[in-house]
Design an enzyme around this catalytic site. Structure first.
Site, PDB file in Angstrom:
ATOM      1  N   TYR A 111      -4.930 -15.174   0.137  1.00 50.11           N
ATOM      2  CA  TYR A 111      -5.284 -16.464   0.730  1.00 50.11           C
ATOM      3  C   TYR A 111      -4.159 -17.103   1.529  1.00 50.11           C
ATOM      4  CZ  TYR A 111      -8.708 -15.913  -3.011  1.00 50.11           C
ATOM      5  OH  TYR A 111      -9.653 -15.424  -3.859  1.00 50.11           O
ATOM      6  N   CYS A 159       5.907  -2.353  -2.840  1.00 51.84           N
ATOM      7  CA  CYS A 159       6.156  -1.697  -1.552  1.00 51.84           C
ATOM      8  C   CYS A 159       4.897  -1.536  -0.712  1.00 51.84           C
ATOM      9  CB  CYS A 159       6.845  -0.338  -1.739  1.00 51.84           C
ATOM     10  SG  CYS A 159       8.465  -0.482  -2.494  1.00 51.84           S
TER      11      CYS A 159
END
Length: 106
Positions: free
Chosen positions: A25, A52
């Site tokens: 969001y 990662c």
């Protein structure tokens, strides 16, 4: 900490599995270095997790003390119930321990 393309990244133990709101969001959570709470926020960092993936990002260009270092305790503020309720064991990662800090209501 890692520098790449002129951006210094501070890595946290927690990843997007523990707090997915910024990835999903673009939610803002204040980030504070509790080890250096009285130091000036004179450095600029991207704050990332250990997964990662490009979505494993808690904040871009956040102001933190320049001497922020590995092992410092960092606060991701205001995660609330959504942080815990939306956490997962994504990529076989353990859920982080939780601490609740009670304080005066503003």
């Amino acid at each position: 900490m890692v520098e790449k393309d002129g951006i210094v990244r501070v890595g946290l133990d927690a990843g997007m599995n523990a707090l997915v709101r910024p990835a999903m969001y673009d939610a803002w959570h204040d980030i504070v270095n509790l080890q250096r709470i009285d130091a000036p926020a004179d450095g600029q960092f991207d704050v990332v997790g250990p997964i990662c993936e490009s979505s494993d990002l808690f904040g871009k260009r956040r102001r933190l003390p320049r001497d922020t270092a590995p092992g410092d305790v960092m606060l991701l503020a205001d995660t609330g119930a959504y942080g815990h309720a939306m956490a997962s064991r994504y990529n076989l990662r353990e859920l982080p321990p939780e601490d609740v800090i009670d304080g005066p209501v503003a």
